[in-house]
Design a protein around this motif. Sequence first.
Motif, PDB file in Angstrom:
ATOM      1  N   THR A 284       3.347   4.888  -4.813  1.00 59.25           N
ATOM      2  CA  THR A 284       3.199   5.129  -3.379  1.00 59.25           C
ATOM      3  C   THR A 284       1.848   5.212  -2.860  1.00 59.25           C
TER       4      THR A 284
ATOM      5  N   THR B 202      -1.946   4.528  -1.845  1.00 58.29           N
ATOM      6  CA  THR B 202      -2.544   3.447  -0.930  1.00 58.29           C
ATOM      7  C   THR B 202      -3.520   2.521  -1.919  1.00 58.29           C
TER       8      THR B 202
ATOM      9  N   SER C 119      -3.150  -3.990   7.440  1.00 53.47           N
ATOM     10  CA  SER C 119      -2.006  -2.989   6.994  1.00 53.47           C
ATOM     11  C   SER C 119      -2.183  -2.492   5.965  1.00 53.47           C
TER      12      SER C 119
ATOM     13  N   PHE D  28      -1.112  -1.098   2.459  1.00 51.23           N
ATOM     14  CA  PHE D  28      -0.491  -1.491   1.108  1.00 51.23           C
ATOM     15  C   PHE D  28      -0.590  -0.519   0.256  1.00 51.23           C
ATOM     16  N   THR D  29       0.651  -0.323  -0.250  1.00 56.07           N
ATOM     17  CA  THR D  29       0.730   0.611  -1.518  1.00 56.07           C
ATOM     18  C   THR D  29       0.747  -0.424  -2.716  1.00 56.07           C
TER      19      THR D  29
ATOM     20  N   CYS E 214       2.955  -0.150  -5.031  1.00 61.75           N
ATOM     21  CA  CYS E 214       4.493  -0.828  -5.032  1.00 61.75           C
ATOM     22  C   CYS E 214       4.375  -1.913  -4.126  1.00 61.75           C
ATOM     23  N   ASP E 215       3.949  -1.877  -3.087  1.00 56.36           N
ATOM     24  CA  ASP E 215       3.928  -3.155  -1.961  1.00 56.36           C
ATOM     25  C   ASP E 215       3.272  -4.338  -2.879  1.00 56.36           C
TER      26      ASP E 215
ATOM     27  N   GLU F 136       5.959  -5.485  -5.451  1.00 47.67           N
ATOM     28  CA  GLU F 136       7.181  -6.198  -4.749  1.00 47.67           C
ATOM     29  C   GLU F 136       6.862  -7.546  -4.280  1.00 47.67           C
ATOM     30  N   LYS F 137       5.690  -7.519  -3.569  1.00 47.24           N
ATOM     31  CA  LYS F 137       5.031  -8.743  -2.806  1.00 47.24           C
ATOM     32  C   LYS F 137       4.635  -9.882  -3.872  1.00 47.24           C
TER      33      LYS F 137
ATOM     34  N   GLU G   7      -3.169 -10.325   1.658  1.00 43.01           N
ATOM     35  CA  GLU G   7      -2.291 -11.535   1.303  1.00 43.01           C
ATOM     36  C   GLU G   7      -2.849 -12.287   0.267  1.00 43.01           C
TER      37      GLU G   7
ATOM     38  N   ILE H  97      -2.829 -10.656  -3.137  1.00 46.47           N
ATOM     39  CA  ILE H  97      -1.234 -10.635  -3.582  1.00 46.47           C
ATOM     40  C   ILE H  97      -0.905 -12.036  -3.908  1.00 46.47           C
TER      41      ILE H  97
END
Length: 78
Positions: free
Chosen positions: A19, A21, A29, A31-32, A34-35, A38-39, A67, A70
């Motif tokens: 969790t 950052t 935005s 993003f952790t 974890c984000d 997942e993404k 993005e 990611i």
Amino acid sequence: MTDNNLYTLFESRFPADLTETAFEGPEVSTFTFCDLQEKSAQMANLLTSLGAVTGDRVAVQTGKSVEAVILYLACLRA
């Protein structure tokens, strides 16, 4: 480490508390880690469902963004 791909190496350096950052900024935005997991997993699943396999090249044109990072992680995962 038995799975020696680059994504696994990156993920092994993530903090224990996912969790925390990973990215934040005035125009970004938050993003952790974890984000990121997942993404990038969602994008990797999309790439493989479209037929991408290990060794394929993925070409994209994108600006500098979270993005884009990611998507890069997703390509490594796929």
